[in-house]
Design a protein around this motif. Structure first.
Motif, mmCIF file in Angstrom:
data_model
loop_
_atom_site.group_PDB
_atom_site.id
_atom_site.type_symbol
_atom_site.label_atom_id
_atom_site.label_comp_id
_atom_site.label_asym_id
_atom_site.label_seq_id
_atom_site.Cartn_x
_atom_site.Cartn_y
_atom_site.Cartn_z
ATOM 1 N N ASP A 143 0.849 -1.186 0.000
ATOM 2 C CA ASP A 143 0.000 0.000 0.000
ATOM 3 C C ASP A 143 0.887 1.238 0.000
ATOM 4 O OD1 ASP A 143 -1.920 1.975 0.382
ATOM 5 O OD2 ASP A 143 -3.151 0.706 1.673
ATOM 6 N N LYS A 144 1.099 1.801 -1.178
ATOM 7 C CA LYS A 144 2.040 2.905 -1.329
ATOM 8 C C LYS A 144 1.607 4.155 -0.568
ATOM 9 C CE LYS A 144 4.852 5.229 -4.830
ATOM 10 N NZ LYS A 144 4.723 6.582 -4.263
ATOM 11 N N ARG A 145 0.297 4.395 -0.460
ATOM 12 C CA ARG A 145 -0.164 5.601 0.247
ATOM 13 C C ARG A 145 0.246 5.553 1.719
ATOM 14 N NH1 ARG A 145 -6.458 4.318 1.742
ATOM 15 N NH2 ARG A 145 -6.027 2.153 2.296
ATOM 16 N N VAL A 146 0.208 4.351 2.318
ATOM 17 C CA VAL A 146 0.607 4.202 3.722
ATOM 18 C C VAL A 146 2.099 4.430 3.867
ATOM 19 C CG1 VAL A 146 0.693 2.648 5.705
ATOM 20 C CG2 VAL A 146 -1.271 2.595 4.153
ATOM 21 N N ASP A 147 2.876 3.834 2.963
ATOM 22 C CA ASP A 147 4.317 4.007 3.031
ATOM 23 C C ASP A 147 4.700 5.465 2.793
ATOM 24 O OD1 ASP A 147 7.029 2.526 3.064
ATOM 25 O OD2 ASP A 147 7.165 3.717 1.230
ATOM 26 N N ASP A 148 4.052 6.110 1.825
ATOM 27 C CA ASP A 148 4.344 7.521 1.544
ATOM 28 C C ASP A 148 4.016 8.400 2.751
ATOM 29 O OD1 ASP A 148 5.276 7.058 -0.977
ATOM 30 O OD2 ASP A 148 3.460 7.700 -2.025
ATOM 31 N N TYR A 149 2.863 8.176 3.349
ATOM 32 C CA TYR A 149 2.457 9.003 4.481
ATOM 33 C C TYR A 149 3.370 8.782 5.684
ATOM 34 C CZ TYR A 149 -0.497 11.303 7.936
ATOM 35 O OH TYR A 149 -0.971 12.141 8.924
ATOM 36 N N THR A 150 3.751 7.527 5.916
ATOM 37 C CA THR A 150 4.646 7.219 7.030
ATOM 38 C C THR A 150 5.996 7.895 6.844
ATOM 39 O OG1 THR A 150 3.550 5.083 7.360
ATOM 40 C CG2 THR A 150 5.737 5.357 8.336
ATOM 41 N N ARG A 151 6.521 7.848 5.608
ATOM 42 C CA ARG A 151 7.798 8.512 5.313
ATOM 43 C C ARG A 151 7.693 10.018 5.497
ATOM 44 N NH1 ARG A 151 9.499 8.994 0.786
ATOM 45 N NH2 ARG A 151 7.747 8.273 -0.517
ATOM 46 N N ALA A 152 6.573 10.587 5.066
ATOM 47 C CA ALA A 152 6.381 12.028 5.198
ATOM 48 C C ALA A 152 6.345 12.445 6.663
ATOM 49 C CB ALA A 152 5.088 12.445 4.498
ATOM 50 N N MET A 153 5.651 11.664 7.489
ATOM 51 C CA MET A 153 5.557 12.005 8.907
ATOM 52 C C MET A 153 6.896 11.807 9.621
ATOM 53 S SD MET A 153 2.643 13.289 9.248
ATOM 54 C CE MET A 153 2.941 13.864 7.542
ATOM 55 N N ALA A 154 7.665 10.830 9.174
ATOM 56 C CA ALA A 154 8.995 10.640 9.754
ATOM 57 C C ALA A 154 9.878 11.852 9.432
ATOM 58 C CB ALA A 154 9.633 9.364 9.211
ATOM 59 N N LEU A 174 12.165 17.213 11.128
ATOM 60 C CA LEU A 174 12.298 18.653 10.924
ATOM 61 C C LEU A 174 11.855 19.433 12.167
ATOM 62 C CD1 LEU A 174 10.969 19.036 7.264
ATOM 63 C CD2 LEU A 174 13.332 19.319 8.032
ATOM 64 N N LEU A 175 10.783 18.967 12.796
ATOM 65 C CA LEU A 175 10.243 19.649 13.974
ATOM 66 C C LEU A 175 10.900 19.193 15.272
ATOM 67 C CD1 LEU A 175 6.423 19.606 13.108
ATOM 68 C CD2 LEU A 175 8.052 21.483 12.800
ATOM 69 N N ARG A 176 11.697 18.110 15.162
ATOM 70 C CA ARG A 176 12.364 17.522 16.320
ATOM 71 C C ARG A 176 11.362 17.128 17.406
ATOM 72 N NH1 ARG A 176 17.785 21.372 16.954
ATOM 73 N NH2 ARG A 176 18.573 20.997 14.832
ATOM 74 N N GLN A 177 10.238 16.563 16.969
ATOM 75 C CA GLN A 177 9.201 16.104 17.896
ATOM 76 C C GLN A 177 8.665 14.757 17.417
ATOM 77 O OE1 GLN A 177 6.109 18.907 18.833
ATOM 78 N NE2 GLN A 177 7.516 20.640 18.957
ATOM 79 N N GLU A 178 8.877 13.729 18.227
ATOM 80 C CA GLU A 178 8.432 12.385 17.868
ATOM 81 C C GLU A 178 6.917 12.276 17.769
ATOM 82 O OE1 GLU A 178 9.972 9.326 17.132
ATOM 83 O OE2 GLU A 178 11.650 10.688 16.744
ATOM 84 N N SER A 179 6.194 13.177 18.432
ATOM 85 C CA SER A 179 4.735 13.094 18.444
ATOM 86 C C SER A 179 4.117 13.277 17.058
ATOM 87 C CB SER A 179 4.152 14.139 19.404
ATOM 88 O OG SER A 179 4.474 15.447 18.973
ATOM 89 N N TRP A 180 4.897 13.784 16.095
ATOM 90 C CA TRP A 180 4.371 13.980 14.752
ATOM 91 C C TRP A 180 4.501 12.727 13.888
ATOM 92 C CZ3 TRP A 180 1.933 18.390 12.826
ATOM 93 C CH2 TRP A 180 1.903 19.469 13.702
ATOM 94 N N ARG A 181 5.176 11.727 14.378
ATOM 95 C CA ARG A 181 5.293 10.476 13.620
ATOM 96 C C ARG A 181 3.931 9.798 13.527
ATOM 97 N NH1 ARG A 181 10.061 8.055 12.241
ATOM 98 N NH2 ARG A 181 11.957 9.026 13.039
ATOM 99 N N ASP A 182 3.701 9.121 12.407
ATOM 100 C CA ASP A 182 2.434 8.409 12.243
ATOM 101 C C ASP A 182 2.597 6.971 12.705
ATOM 102 O OD1 ASP A 182 -0.343 8.369 11.213
ATOM 103 O OD2 ASP A 182 0.455 6.824 9.893
ATOM 104 N N ARG A 183 2.778 6.799 14.004
ATOM 105 C CA ARG A 183 2.928 5.454 14.541
ATOM 106 C C ARG A 183 2.478 5.419 15.991
ATOM 107 N NH1 ARG A 183 5.648 0.813 13.128
ATOM 108 N NH2 ARG A 183 6.105 -0.601 14.824
#
Length: 279
Positions: A117-128, A133-142
């Motif tokens: 599922d490329k949309r999931v992988d793309d979104y996960t990479r974007a959130m990582a 960039l924001l130096r905040q783990e809370s923005w990760r999609d996990r």
């Protein structure tokens, strides 16, 4: 089917005499919680990746019941859960057995949705990337939850487990049992497994609901995630160029929030399921 070649316990002290965990098992039972007959290709794949003692499947309905029934049939010191919608990478066995130690009860293989599922992988990479960039783990999609779809487990660590009949989060319940028994649950640092299916958004509501019952999610934290959505989806669209990530992110986070909110209401009305979150 066999293919040949409750309450959480109190935490005991870690024994200094645990030695067998240091050695990679020579063969393991492989547990596949699937109602359908396994394809010859899947069986061949499993045997090419893992030194198999027996491959066991279950006719029990529901993920928790299936895993419970399979665990009770294990005949080896170590065993593996492998779901029928994953593909183990060539280094899976060496990666998970390489992390075995004197106090390790489970090693989970880090997985990716890139192949399924490329949309999931793309979104996960974007959130990582956004999190970095924001130096905040809370923005990760996990959400920090266990995954047993490609996991090596010590049978002793799940001894006498009694799982509630829950539709999701049964993986996390197993991890909690392992840890309450005095063992550690580890995850490989790199991806060693691929999910081959499309991400199913239908269980997202139950992820929020039972995640709240398990004490892993809170209404306030999920509300914060909703407030972050505009920034997340815009960044994801700009970073990946994939518009499918927008609908995916919105549907998933909104449904999880609804589930957590419903669980909060049920808790305050005396739902017995809330006992799952108690130590």
């Amino acid at each position: 089917m066999r293919l040949a070649p409750a309450d959480l316990p109190s935490r005991p002290p870690i024994s200094l005499n645990r030695t067998r965990e240091f050695q990679a098992p020579t063969s393991v039972d492989v547990l596949v919680p699937s109602l359908k007959e396994l394809s010859s290709e899947f069986v061949a794949h499993i045997r090419s990746r893992i030194p198999v003692h027996c491959i066991l499947t279950s006719s029990a309905i529901g993920p928790a019941r299936a895993r419970q029934e399979l665990i009770q049939r294990v005949d080896t010191d170590w065993f593996s859960f492998v779901d029928d919608d994953v593909k183990l990478r060539p280094d899976w066995w060496s990666a998970v057995t390489g992390m075995i130690g004197p106090d390790v009860g489970g090693v989970e293989g880090l997985w990716s949705y890139l192949a399924g599922d490329k949309r999931v992988d793309d979104y996960t990479r974007a959130m990582a990337r956004l999190s970095k960039l924001l130096r905040q783990e809370s923005w990760r999609d996990r959400i920090d939850r266990a995954f047993t779809g490609d996991t090596l487990l010590l049978a002793e660590a799940v001894k006498n487990i009694r799982m509630p009949n829950i539709p999701v989060w049964e993986d996390e319940y197993i991890r909690r049992w392992v840890e309450k028994n005095g063992y550690r649950w580890l995850r490989t640092p790199k991806v060693v497994c691929d999910h081959l299916r499309t991400y199913n958004l239908k269980p997202s509501y139950n992820v929020g609901k039972y995640g709240y019952y398990m004490g892993k999610l809170r209404v306030r934290s999920q509300l914060k995630r909703l407030s972050q959505l505009p920034i997340k989806v815009l960044f994801s669209l700009a970073y990946t160029g994939n518009p499918a990530t927008v609908a995916f992110a919105i549907d998933k986070d909104v449904n999880i929030f609804k589930g957590a909110l419903q669980a909060y209401v049920q808790r305050n009305s005396g739902s017995p399921l809330y006992s799952l979150a108690q130590p």
